[in-house]
Design an enzyme around this catalytic site. Structure first.
Site, PDB file in Angstrom:
ATOM      1  N   LYS A   1     -15.957  14.818  14.427  1.00 34.85           N
ATOM      2  CA  LYS A   1     -14.499  14.975  14.395  1.00 34.85           C
ATOM      3  C   LYS A   1     -13.871  13.689  14.912  1.00 34.85           C
ATOM      4  O   LYS A   1     -13.790  13.459  16.108  1.00 34.85           O
ATOM      5  CB  LYS A   1     -14.080  16.183  15.219  1.00 34.85           C
TER       6      LYS A   1
ATOM      7  N   GLU B   1     -31.079  34.114   6.871  1.00 33.82           N
ATOM      8  CA  GLU B   1     -30.185  35.268   6.721  1.00 33.82           C
ATOM      9  C   GLU B   1     -29.866  35.595   5.259  1.00 33.82           C
ATOM     10  O   GLU B   1     -29.285  36.633   4.973  1.00 33.82           O
ATOM     11  CB  GLU B   1     -28.867  34.981   7.465  1.00 33.82           C
TER      12      GLU B   1
HETATM   13  P1  AMP Z   1     -33.087  28.360   8.107  1.00 33.68           P
HETATM   14  O1  AMP Z   1     -32.515  29.681   8.448  1.00 33.68           O
HETATM   15  O2  AMP Z   1     -34.052  27.851   9.128  1.00 33.68           O
HETATM   16  O3  AMP Z   1     -33.675  28.371   6.742  1.00 33.68           O
HETATM   17  O4  AMP Z   1     -31.905  27.303   8.107  1.00 33.68           O
HETATM   18  C1  AMP Z   1     -30.775  27.479   7.299  1.00 33.68           C
HETATM   19  C2  AMP Z   1     -29.899  26.269   7.372  1.00 33.68           C
HETATM   20  O5  AMP Z   1     -30.554  25.136   6.805  1.00 33.68           O
HETATM   21  C3  AMP Z   1     -28.629  26.388   6.570  1.00 33.68           C
HETATM   22  O6  AMP Z   1     -27.643  27.121   7.254  1.00 33.68           O
HETATM   23  C4  AMP Z   1     -28.247  24.931   6.373  1.00 33.68           C
HETATM   24  O7  AMP Z   1     -27.612  24.397   7.520  1.00 33.68           O
HETATM   25  C5  AMP Z   1     -29.592  24.267   6.214  1.00 33.68           C
HETATM   26  N1  AMP Z   1     -29.909  24.086   4.786  1.00 33.68           N
HETATM   27  C6  AMP Z   1     -30.716  24.822   4.011  1.00 33.68           C
HETATM   28  N2  AMP Z   1     -30.787  24.317   2.769  1.00 33.68           N
HETATM   29  C7  AMP Z   1     -29.987  23.229   2.741  1.00 33.68           C
HETATM   30  C8  AMP Z   1     -29.618  22.271   1.746  1.00 33.68           C
HETATM   31  N3  AMP Z   1     -30.104  22.298   0.505  1.00 33.68           N
HETATM   32  N4  AMP Z   1     -28.750  21.309   2.108  1.00 33.68           N
HETATM   33  C9  AMP Z   1     -28.225  21.237   3.343  1.00 33.68           C
HETATM   34  N5  AMP Z   1     -28.558  22.091   4.324  1.00 33.68           N
HETATM   35  C10 AMP Z   1     -29.420  23.084   4.035  1.00 33.68           C
END
Ligand code: AMP
Length: 551
Positions: free
Chosen positions: A443, A334
């Site tokens: 939690k 997004e």
């Molecule tokens: P996507 O839309 O498949 O790229 O997933 C996005 C999600 O990946 C984010 O909302 C995070 O929960 C996780 N995410 C992406 N980059 C990181 C990062 N560097 N550290 C922790 N979580 C991440």
């Protein structure tokens, strides 16, 4: 009063034209499989994209029509990125790791008219094709000699024939910069995937962020190994940013194994690479077996780690074994995806390496173009004091406003914020620490425990390959952390060893109440831990610390 400056639209085709004009001979190295490597250049890719765009027109693709791809990182996929968007159509990169029913769902939802596919995905396509309602034809991304006989409910065309037979477009159309250019669906751990529809403008602005010095620092001197798939959030925008700055691109095709990546980095003199943590874990499984002389064959300078939290062990190993700097980045489908990037500030000059690693294991600071803030459950803005976790919200010109099919703005609150579903802390310098997905946070008696922190700590143990932490039911605390571990191949490791390793590194009350060992962990189509599955699997797990349920 209006300004008197030129008002050229920010178009994806202008990135390619720039690369062809100013970096014509910079290479694009494309590995189609283990045996076939095609070496092309930005000039040749531009010409072939212009031919392909005109072939799309001849096939009846109108502006705004959706063109799907089921493809790895190759020069052909790159040409399609530019051809489809450049001629005004919408490139829909389909993640082939989704379940076949999900692929059918998203192709129908997007109403794709053509499906371009790599031959390796032919069996998948044959399985899915009968469900597809809007597809008028299928294009195999191969030469005529390689064209297989397939059982598909529509004409099967050959990519190289299309390119060879078409006259190149005389010029790229001048589109409105807000025209839709590409479409990616979120992998969604629950419910149906949702489409994010990018524009030419959002894509070009995002490319500038990738090239900025406090962005990913991509530049003309880089040779980039693209180890993040072009079917996942436009490979983090690098196919566009590389054209903007004239970087060399190395496209690895289907094999992202550690040895393969290492050899490509060495042979193509790669200075820069990007990938999710799982890819780097595989990379180090190979790299750590090599001696120092072999490792000295790399000239890697920077590695972007994102998609999931970068474990400290990865940051340390890149530094110690290769002198390469890990840039952690956070974002999501997004957000195009770059939103926060972890670069250093003047106050970090000369700090000890260990302290620098502490900074690098955070997700970084907002880059210009993305505003970030944390909010509580009632929507009140929380302070950036590094102590108050809240839901991270974002807004900016390359952040989604609504999913495909919704009204513009449907996903935004009254102040234009998009809620990410990630829980984060922000410190006074603006460095973000993602502590969890809001649904994964543990939690425990009203306090929150970060599953990501515990996972990162556990994978720091030398015998641990991968780890997941979920909340298991506890009669007193509601939830307590359960650590699920995949040991390294051949390693003998006990729960006590892992807990010993963790105990001085984390608050006592955060320590997992139990450890279980498994052979593998479930992942989503984009390589993230599939915690919904783990929660189902361990639903009845009895924690030894829970007196009420202990035998
Ligand atoms: P996507 O839309 O498949 O790229 O997933 C996005 C999600 O990946 C984010 O909302 C995070 O929960 C996780 N995410 C992406 N980059 C990181 C990062 N560097 N550290 C922790 N979580 C991440």
């Amino acid at each position: 009063m209006n300004a008197l400056m030129q008002d050229n639209a920010l178009l994806i085709s202008s990135l390619l034209e720039h690369a062809a004009r100013h970096h014509p001979d910079v290479e694009i190295v494309s590995h189609l499989d283990m045996r076939t490597c095609v070496r092309t250049t930005w000039r040749k890719a531009t010409l072939r994209a212009a031919r392909l765009a005109s072939a799309l027109r001849t096939l009846g693709i109108q502006p705004g029509a959706r063109v799907a791809t089921l493809a790895w990182n190759t020069h052909r996929h790159l040409e399609l990125y530019y051809a489809a968007s450049g001629m005004g159509a919408v490139l829909h990169t389909v993640n082939p790791r989704l379940f076949p029913e999900q692929i059918g769902y998203i192709v129908n939802h997007a109403a794709d008219e053509l499906v371009f596919f790599d031959l390796g995905f032919a069996p998948l396509l044959e399985q899915v094709a009968p469900q597809l309602k809007s597809v008028k034809g299928f294009v195999a991304m191969c030469s005529r000699a390689e064209l297989p006989a397939l059982n598909l409910p529509g004409p099967l065309l050959c990519y190289e024939d299309l390119v060879a037979d078409a006259e190149p477009l005389a010029e790229w159309p001048s589109l409105d910069e807000n025209t839709a250019s590409s479409l990616c669906y979120t992998s969604g751990t629950t419910g149906n995937p949702k489409g994010v529809l990018y524009s030419h403008r959002s894509t070009v602005l995002h490319s500038w962020a990738a090239c900025a010095a406090d962005g990913l620092q991509l530049c003309a001197r880089d040779s980039v190994l693209l180890a993040v798939p072009m079917f996942h959030v436009n490979a983090w925008g690098i196919p566009y940013a590389a054209a903007m700055c004239g970087a060399k691109l190395v496209l690895p095709g289907p094999d992202l194994g550690g040895e393969r990546l290492f050899n490509l980095m060495r042979d193509e003199r790669c200075t820069f690479s990007l990938g999710v943590p799982t890819v780097w874990l595989g990379f180090f499984q190979h790299a750590e077996k090599l001696d120092a002389a072999a490792r000295a064959g790399l000239c890697l300078e920077r590695v972007v780690v994102g998609g999931s939290a970068a474990p400290r062990a990865i940051v340390e190993k890149f530094e110690h074994l290769f002198g390469a700097y890990v840039i952690q980045a956070w974002g999501m489908t997004e957000t195009s995806p770059l939103a926060t990037i972890c670069n250093l500030l003047p106050r970090h000059d000369g700090i000890p390496l260990e302290e620098r690693f502490d900074v690098q294991t955070r997700q970084g600071r907002a880059i210009f173009g993305v505003e970030i803030a944390v909010f509580d459950a009632e929507g009140r803005r929380l302070p950036a004091d590094d102590h108050t976790p809240g839901e991270l919200k974002v807004r900016g010109p390359w952040v989604v406003s609504a999913y495909y099919g919704q009204e513009p703005g449907a996903e935004l609150d009254a102040n234009g914020w998009f809620a990410t579903g990630d829980v984060a802390l922000i410190d006074k310098d603006g460095y973000v620490q993602i502590t969890d997905r809001s649904k994964d946070v543990i939690k425990s008696g009203g306090e929150w425990i970060s599953s990501i922190d515990l996972e990162n700590l556990a994978v720091g143990h030398p015998k641990v390959k991968e780890a997941a932490v979920i909340g298991a039911y506890h009669s007193k605390w509601q939830e307590r952390p359960l650590l699920i571990v995949v040991p390294n191949e051949g390693a003998e490791v006990t729960a006590a060893e892992i807990l010993d390793f963790m105990q001085d590194r984390v608050a006592r009350w955060w320590m997992p109440d139990d450890v279980v060992f498994v052979d593998e962990l479930p992942h989503t189509a984009t390589g993230k831990l599939l915690k919904t599955r783990l929660r189902e699997q361990f639903q009845g797990h009895r924690l030894p610390t829970d007196a009420a349920v202990a035998d």
